[in-house]
Design a protein around this motif. Structure first.
Motif, mmCIF file in Angstrom:
data_model
loop_
_atom_site.group_PDB
_atom_site.id
_atom_site.type_symbol
_atom_site.label_atom_id
_atom_site.label_comp_id
_atom_site.label_asym_id
_atom_site.label_seq_id
_atom_site.Cartn_x
_atom_site.Cartn_y
_atom_site.Cartn_z
ATOM 1 N N VAL A 143 -4.460 10.796 -13.981
ATOM 2 C CA VAL A 143 -4.778 9.681 -13.084
ATOM 3 C C VAL A 143 -6.231 9.836 -12.653
ATOM 4 N N LEU A 144 -7.026 8.790 -12.922
ATOM 5 C CA LEU A 144 -8.448 8.800 -12.614
ATOM 6 C C LEU A 144 -8.791 7.614 -11.722
ATOM 7 N N LYS A 145 -9.889 7.768 -10.967
ATOM 8 C CA LYS A 145 -10.405 6.677 -10.150
ATOM 9 C C LYS A 145 -11.811 6.362 -10.623
ATOM 10 N N GLN A 146 -12.018 5.152 -11.076
ATOM 11 C CA GLN A 146 -13.328 4.723 -11.567
ATOM 12 C C GLN A 146 -13.740 3.451 -10.836
ATOM 13 N N HIS A 147 -14.765 3.577 -9.980
ATOM 14 C CA HIS A 147 -15.240 2.453 -9.174
ATOM 15 C C HIS A 147 -14.076 1.866 -8.360
ATOM 16 N N HIS A 148 -13.725 0.608 -8.625
ATOM 17 C CA HIS A 148 -12.653 -0.028 -7.866
ATOM 18 C C HIS A 148 -11.381 -0.148 -8.698
ATOM 19 N N GLN A 149 -11.227 0.763 -9.651
ATOM 20 C CA GLN A 149 -10.054 0.729 -10.510
ATOM 21 C C GLN A 149 -9.369 2.085 -10.533
ATOM 22 N N ILE A 150 -8.083 2.020 -10.814
ATOM 23 C CA ILE A 150 -7.292 3.230 -11.030
ATOM 24 C C ILE A 150 -6.915 3.262 -12.501
ATOM 25 N N VAL A 151 -7.112 4.404 -13.146
ATOM 26 C CA VAL A 151 -6.906 4.528 -14.585
ATOM 27 C C VAL A 151 -5.802 5.552 -14.844
ATOM 28 N N PHE A 152 -4.811 5.105 -15.615
ATOM 29 C CA PHE A 152 -3.724 5.990 -16.047
ATOM 30 C C PHE A 152 -3.934 6.287 -17.532
ATOM 31 N N THR A 192 -2.042 15.551 -14.300
ATOM 32 C CA THR A 192 -3.356 15.991 -13.836
ATOM 33 C C THR A 192 -3.980 14.897 -12.969
ATOM 34 N N CYS A 193 -4.460 15.304 -11.761
ATOM 35 C CA CYS A 193 -5.207 14.409 -10.875
ATOM 36 C C CYS A 193 -5.989 15.248 -9.890
ATOM 37 N N ARG A 194 -7.261 14.949 -9.718
ATOM 38 C CA ARG A 194 -8.098 15.767 -8.818
ATOM 39 C C ARG A 194 -7.990 15.337 -7.369
ATOM 40 N N PHE A 195 -7.213 14.241 -7.106
ATOM 41 C CA PHE A 195 -7.012 13.777 -5.735
ATOM 42 C C PHE A 195 -5.688 14.305 -5.200
ATOM 43 N N LYS A 196 -5.707 14.692 -3.944
ATOM 44 C CA LYS A 196 -4.457 15.068 -3.285
ATOM 45 C C LYS A 196 -3.802 13.859 -2.608
ATOM 46 N N GLN A 224 0.841 -1.198 0.000
ATOM 47 C CA GLN A 224 0.000 0.000 0.000
ATOM 48 C C GLN A 224 0.881 1.255 0.000
ATOM 49 N N PHE A 225 0.530 2.206 -0.869
ATOM 50 C CA PHE A 225 1.277 3.474 -0.931
ATOM 51 C C PHE A 225 0.366 4.543 -1.511
ATOM 52 N N ASP A 226 0.805 5.795 -1.359
ATOM 53 C CA ASP A 226 0.057 6.937 -1.888
ATOM 54 C C ASP A 226 0.474 7.139 -3.342
ATOM 55 N N LEU A 227 -0.466 7.057 -4.254
ATOM 56 C CA LEU A 227 -0.150 7.097 -5.680
ATOM 57 C C LEU A 227 0.259 8.498 -6.149
ATOM 58 N N ILE A 228 -0.246 9.537 -5.540
ATOM 59 C CA ILE A 228 0.004 10.895 -6.033
ATOM 60 C C ILE A 228 1.489 11.262 -5.925
ATOM 61 N N PRO A 229 2.114 11.171 -4.751
ATOM 62 C CA PRO A 229 3.562 11.485 -4.711
ATOM 63 C C PRO A 229 4.387 10.519 -5.562
ATOM 64 N N PHE A 230 3.917 9.256 -5.693
ATOM 65 C CA PHE A 230 4.631 8.285 -6.538
ATOM 66 C C PHE A 230 4.690 8.799 -7.979
ATOM 67 N N CYS A 231 3.540 9.248 -8.507
ATOM 68 C CA CYS A 231 3.499 9.741 -9.895
ATOM 69 C C CYS A 231 4.294 11.036 -10.049
ATOM 70 N N ARG A 232 4.230 11.929 -9.072
ATOM 71 C CA ARG A 232 4.981 13.183 -9.167
ATOM 72 C C ARG A 232 6.491 12.915 -9.157
ATOM 73 N N ASP A 233 6.935 11.984 -8.335
ATOM 74 C CA ASP A 233 8.364 11.653 -8.313
ATOM 75 C C ASP A 233 8.788 11.050 -9.646
ATOM 76 N N LEU A 234 7.930 10.202 -10.215
ATOM 77 C CA LEU A 234 8.247 9.603 -11.515
ATOM 78 C C LEU A 234 8.324 10.677 -12.589
#
Length: 498
Positions: free
Chosen positions: A414-423, A374-378, A348-358
């Motif tokens: 990065v989007l969240k749709q139901h129980h999936q994460i979409v790149f 672009t991501c509407r989640f912090k 388990q990890f926070d996806l937002i800082p992961f993507c920003r670091d990448l």
């Protein structure tokens, strides 16, 4: 023992007669005259002697006429004298012999009966007998115990009503169809192994039995003997054996399918290996030729080349070596995936800082404004394999940068749709020809419009394999000359092992 004539002689000689009887004659005369029937003698030995003597006299002296056979006979015993005729004497003798024979035979019969009863009691199988009406005439303890009755309580009862009244499905079992009763109707032995007997408590158990007709001395059918055995344990063992055989057969079928699939996989791997070897040889040929050409030029014209020219050749050698190294690494990764030596290790990890670091790592190689995130989640917690996810996104982003001439932009959403994460990664690059799209994820497949743009043709194949390992999907849409969009959908959370 004397005849009537001798008796008259003894009467005229009273002293001799008195001595013979050793008792006063007056005590016996009245009894002689009244006696007309034989009185049983307790001590039979004198009677036996008397019969023997009488038979001897009959053989030696034939009577003058038949009337002599009925002459009165006096029998002298230890208890006194008794009077009878020959007919009564022979009748008494016959009864005596029969009594002797009965006294001798009855113990033997009783002994035989006890032995038979002991045998019946010792038999572990159930045994009972029925008469022509189907009523029990005897039953051994084993049979009574198996059906939950007392042996004596069953004597005279209809055994069909007691233990054979219904079939295994509880439907009525007509007596006319019962093989037990058929035995004393047709006189044939009947063997049955797929029926049930019923206990007194209403439960039933599987049995095998044999019904044998019984006949009397004249051969007339008088009933039947039934011997039965509880085969519950055998049926249980047979069921286990059957289930084991079925499981074994199923395992063999499953294993056969697995082997067939393994053979197919081996065939595919063999074909893939051959194709990879061919492609590797082809793909390695260009870098190796470039390296060989550069080395040859440096060797032949090294003295005439300027330092800048030499640096250009060395840089070309380095680029080709790196390209070959990348291909080797990619091939090794594909091989590990094919051998199932790579499995997701989710955490388990926070996806937002992961993507920003990448993005920061990749943006160091290009002008930052070209790459937009672009991501509407912090904050967005996911449970994925970070290493595999990094490889997926890095391959797609670097391809987007490689095939998008400046100043074209790359959008990373990065989007969240139901129980999936979409790149979603969209570029403004050269696009992919429609005829190349179906083969885009095949090894060493590159668009025919890539020209001299560097690449191994293995990156998207690795991306597809890593997405499959996550149980996700990857889709691509492209317009030639306008750009390409890759969309990767992964589960929000993978189960964490251990």
């Amino acid at each position: 023992m004397v005849s009537q004539q001798r008796l008259n002689q003894w009467r005229s000689q009273r002293d001799l007669w008195r001595n013979a009887l050793q008792r006063p004659l007056a005590q016996h005369v009245a009894w002689w005259q009244a006696a007309s029937q034989y009185v049983q003698i307790e001590d039979w030995l004198p009677l036996q002697d008397a019969i023997d003597r009488l038979l001897e006299e009959q053989v030696e002296e034939e009577p003058a006429d038949a009337s002599n056979l009925s002459e009165p006979i006096v029998i002298i015993t230890a208890t006194g004298a008794k009077l009878c005729d020959r007919n009564h004497l022979f009748a008494a003798y016959t009864r005596l012999i029969r009594a002797q024979q009965k006294a001798l035979v009855e113990p033997a019969i009783e002994t035989l009966r006890r032995q038979q009863q002991l045998i019946l009691d010792a038999i572990g199988d159930g045994v009972y007998g029925v008469d022509l009406q189907g009523n029990a005439t005897f039953i051994n303890p084993a049979a009574a115990q198996m059906i939950g009755w007392e042996p004596q309580a069953l004597i005279g009862k209809s055994m069909h009503q007691v233990l054979h009244h219904s079939r295994p499905d509880h439907s009525p079992y007509p007596r006319e169809a019962c093989p037990i009763y058929a035995a004393f109707q047709d006189g044939i032995i009947h063997r049955v192994s797929e029926e049930v007997f019923w206990r007194k408590d209403g439960s039933c158990f599987p049995v095998e039995y044999i019904s044998t007709p019984m006949r009397d001395e004249q051969g007339k059918l008088v009933g039947a003997v039934v011997a039965f055995r509880d085969i519950t344990q055998r049926k249980w063992a047979e069921a286990i054996l059957q289930r084991t055989n079925e499981e074994l057969e199923q395992r063999v079928r499953d294993r056969t399918i697995e082997l067939q699939q393994a053979n197919e996989q081996l065939k595919e791997l063999s074909e893939l290996r051959s194709r990879v070897v061919t492609m590797v040889c082809h793909e390695f040929r260009n870098p190796l030729n470039n390296i060989l050409l550069s080395v040859s030029s440096l060797e032949r014209y090294g003295a005439q080349l300027t330092p800048e020219q030499k640096g250009h050749y060395l840089l070309g050698i380095q680029d080709n070596v790196e390209r070959m190294t990348q291909m080797i690494d990619a091939i090794l990764i594909i091989g590990r995936v094919e051998a199932k030596r790579i499995e997701p290790q989710p955490s388990q990890f926070d996806l937002i800082p992961f993507c920003r670091d990448l993005m920061a790592e990749i943006a160091g190689e290009i002008q930052h404004p070209r790459l937009q995130f672009t991501c509407r989640f912090k904050r967005l917690l996911v449970t994925l394999d970070q290493c595999l996810l990094r490889s997926i996104l890095t391959n797609i982003l670097t391809n987007a940068i490689r095939y998008t001439p400046a100043p074209g932009k790359i959008q990373f959403k990065v989007l969240k749709q139901h129980h999936q994460i979409v790149f979603q990664i969209t570029d403004q690059g050269i696009g992919i020809p429609p005829e190349d799209l179906p083969y885009l994820f095949e090894p060493f497949q590159r668009g025919r419009n890539v020209s001299n743009i560097a690449g191994t043709g293995l990156g998207l194949n690795i991306v597809k394999r890593f997405v499959d390992l996550h149980g996700g999907q990857i889709n691509v849409s492209s317009q030639l000359g306008q750009g390409t969009t890759f969309q990767v959908s992964l589960p929000l959370h993978l189960p964490v092992c251990g």
